[in-house]
Design a protein around this motif. Structure first.
Motif, PDB file in Angstrom:
ATOM      1  N   ILE A   1      31.266  19.050  33.808  1.00 22.35           N
ATOM      2  CA  ILE A   1      32.327  19.523  32.901  1.00 22.35           C
ATOM      3  C   ILE A   1      32.216  20.975  32.555  1.00 22.35           C
ATOM      4  N   PRO A   2      30.903  21.036  31.910  1.00 22.08           N
ATOM      5  CA  PRO A   2      30.460  22.492  31.359  1.00 22.08           C
ATOM      6  C   PRO A   2      30.569  23.605  32.453  1.00 22.08           C
ATOM      7  N   ILE A   3      30.159  23.094  33.612  1.00 23.69           N
ATOM      8  CA  ILE A   3      30.196  24.198  34.688  1.00 23.69           C
ATOM      9  C   ILE A   3      31.718  24.639  34.894  1.00 23.69           C
ATOM     10  N   PHE A   4      32.524  23.461  35.048  1.00 21.44           N
ATOM     11  CA  PHE A   4      33.818  23.986  35.418  1.00 21.44           C
ATOM     12  C   PHE A   4      34.734  24.519  34.253  1.00 21.44           C
ATOM     13  N   ILE A   5      34.457  24.355  32.876  1.00 19.10           N
ATOM     14  CA  ILE A   5      34.675  25.153  31.982  1.00 19.10           C
ATOM     15  C   ILE A   5      34.183  26.397  31.998  1.00 19.10           C
ATOM     16  N   GLY A   6      32.990  26.785  32.226  1.00 21.48           N
ATOM     17  CA  GLY A   6      32.309  27.977  32.282  1.00 21.48           C
ATOM     18  C   GLY A   6      32.822  29.081  33.705  1.00 21.48           C
ATOM     19  N   ILE A   7      33.116  28.165  34.501  1.00 20.86           N
ATOM     20  CA  ILE A   7      33.631  29.058  35.807  1.00 20.86           C
ATOM     21  C   ILE A   7      35.051  29.518  35.444  1.00 20.86           C
ATOM     22  N   THR A   8      35.845  28.382  34.966  1.00 20.35           N
ATOM     23  CA  THR A   8      37.302  28.595  34.703  1.00 20.35           C
ATOM     24  C   THR A   8      37.474  29.717  33.777  1.00 20.35           C
ATOM     25  N   SER A   9      36.672  29.675  32.578  1.00 18.26           N
ATOM     26  CA  SER A   9      36.789  30.927  31.586  1.00 18.26           C
ATOM     27  C   SER A   9      36.180  32.060  31.984  1.00 18.26           C
ATOM     28  N   GLY A  10      35.328  32.056  32.935  1.00 17.41           N
ATOM     29  CA  GLY A  10      34.875  33.390  33.510  1.00 17.41           C
ATOM     30  C   GLY A  10      35.941  34.016  34.274  1.00 17.41           C
ATOM     31  N   VAL A  11      36.652  33.039  35.166  1.00 15.13           N
ATOM     32  CA  VAL A  11      37.679  33.707  36.134  1.00 15.13           C
ATOM     33  C   VAL A  11      38.915  34.050  35.100  1.00 15.13           C
ATOM     34  N   LEU A  12      39.303  33.249  34.426  1.00 11.72           N
ATOM     35  CA  LEU A  12      40.347  33.715  33.490  1.00 11.72           C
ATOM     36  C   LEU A  12      40.121  35.021  32.762  1.00 11.72           C
ATOM     37  N   SER A  13      38.497  35.184  32.346  1.00 12.15           N
ATOM     38  CA  SER A  13      38.499  36.361  31.751  1.00 12.15           C
ATOM     39  C   SER A  13      38.592  37.673  32.537  1.00 12.15           C
ATOM     40  N   MET A  14      38.186  37.429  33.725  1.00 13.20           N
ATOM     41  CA  MET A  14      38.247  38.504  34.635  1.00 13.20           C
ATOM     42  C   MET A  14      39.542  38.883  35.057  1.00 13.20           C
ATOM     43  N   LYS A  15      40.317  37.833  35.023  1.00 14.40           N
ATOM     44  CA  LYS A  15      41.891  38.148  35.293  1.00 14.40           C
ATOM     45  C   LYS A  15      42.593  38.656  34.228  1.00 14.40           C
ATOM     46  N   TYR A  16      42.223  38.309  33.235  1.00 13.54           N
ATOM     47  CA  TYR A  16      43.197  38.776  31.894  1.00 13.54           C
ATOM     48  C   TYR A  16      42.422  39.696  30.965  1.00 13.54           C
ATOM     49  N   ASN A  17      41.359  39.230  30.255  1.00 15.65           N
ATOM     50  CA  ASN A  17      40.806  40.173  29.280  1.00 15.65           C
ATOM     51  C   ASN A  17      39.189  39.560  28.950  1.00 15.65           C
ATOM     52  N   ASN A  18      38.531  40.508  29.037  1.00 19.77           N
ATOM     53  CA  ASN A  18      36.904  40.228  28.863  1.00 19.77           C
ATOM     54  C   ASN A  18      36.758  39.590  27.546  1.00 19.77           C
ATOM     55  N   GLU A  19      37.279  40.573  26.741  1.00 23.39           N
ATOM     56  CA  GLU A  19      37.096  40.460  25.120  1.00 23.39           C
ATOM     57  C   GLU A  19      37.277  39.098  24.689  1.00 23.39           C
TER      58      GLU A  19
ATOM     59  N   THR B   1      27.152  36.502  32.556  1.00 23.46           N
ATOM     60  CA  THR B   1      26.329  36.127  31.168  1.00 23.46           C
ATOM     61  C   THR B   1      27.068  35.279  30.341  1.00 23.46           C
ATOM     62  N   ASN B   2      28.334  35.844  30.100  1.00 19.58           N
ATOM     63  CA  ASN B   2      29.169  35.153  29.160  1.00 19.58           C
ATOM     64  C   ASN B   2      29.521  33.705  29.554  1.00 19.58           C
ATOM     65  N   SER B   3      29.885  33.440  30.881  1.00 19.94           N
ATOM     66  CA  SER B   3      30.105  32.304  31.412  1.00 19.94           C
ATOM     67  C   SER B   3      28.823  31.327  31.432  1.00 19.94           C
ATOM     68  N   ILE B   4      27.805  31.754  31.629  1.00 20.87           N
ATOM     69  CA  ILE B   4      26.440  30.800  31.588  1.00 20.87           C
ATOM     70  C   ILE B   4      26.498  30.571  30.233  1.00 20.87           C
TER      71      ILE B   4
END
Length: 168
Positions: free
Chosen positions: A27-45, A138-141
């Motif tokens: 579950i954490p890996i799924f959340i981390g990858i999802t948040s990384g992809v969404l961060s790349m797509k929308y806003n890294n901040e 790094t943030n996703s990890i």
């Protein structure tokens, strides 16, 4: 260099079964990858702000984990019972007691929570405008390990609850 803390991590991973590994890592890996992809797509901040706001929570969890371990080791009348109760978990091929399982879980939590807190403050020393992909990775990890810590804490507290409140 002092690397004995790696034994705690190895012992923790050797106690995981498939169901717990999916809960504490899948579950954490799924959340981390999802948040990384969404961060790349929308806003890294946004990802950085979530991490920045979660560090006080992790520091509070660190204190809570230390207190829970201290409470278990000093105030529990069922310590001898947990030392004698052998679980199905194995470390180095040998079955371990419930007592050792709890010590391994809490030691892992204390170690990871400390690394997360110290890692955040060390990372804040570096300039923020580095490579976008390095920042997001790094943030996703960090997010993955942070959620692993949350889920491991939930499981460890549940285990402690059932040990302390077990009816005779």
């Amino acid at each position: 260099m002092y690397l004995e803390f790696l034994f705690v991590i190895v012992d923790y991973f050797s106690t995981l079964n498939r169901r717990i590994a999916i809960y504490e890592w899948g579950i954490p890996i799924f959340i981390g990858i999802t948040s990384g992809v969404l961060s790349m797509k929308y806003n890294n901040e946004v990802l950085y702000n979530i991490i920045q706001n979660s560090v006080p929570i992790i520091a509070t969890l660190l204190g809570f984990t230390l207190a829970a371990l201290t409470l278990f080791l000093t105030g529990n009348s069922k310590i001898e019972e947990t030392k004698n109760f052998i679980t199905k978990k194995k470390i180095s091929g040998k079955p371990i007691s419930l007592y050792r399982l709890i010590i391994v879980s809490y030691s892992y939590l204390i170690l990871v929570e400390t690394i997360l807190c110290v890692g955040f403050y060390i990372a804040s020393l570096f300039p923020y405008n580095t490579n976008l992909y390095i920042c997001i990775t790094t943030n996703s990890i960090f997010i993955i390990v942070m959620f692993n810590t949350f889920f491991t804490t939930i499981r460890s507290i549940s285990d402690l609850y059932f040990i302390i409140t077990k009816k005779e």
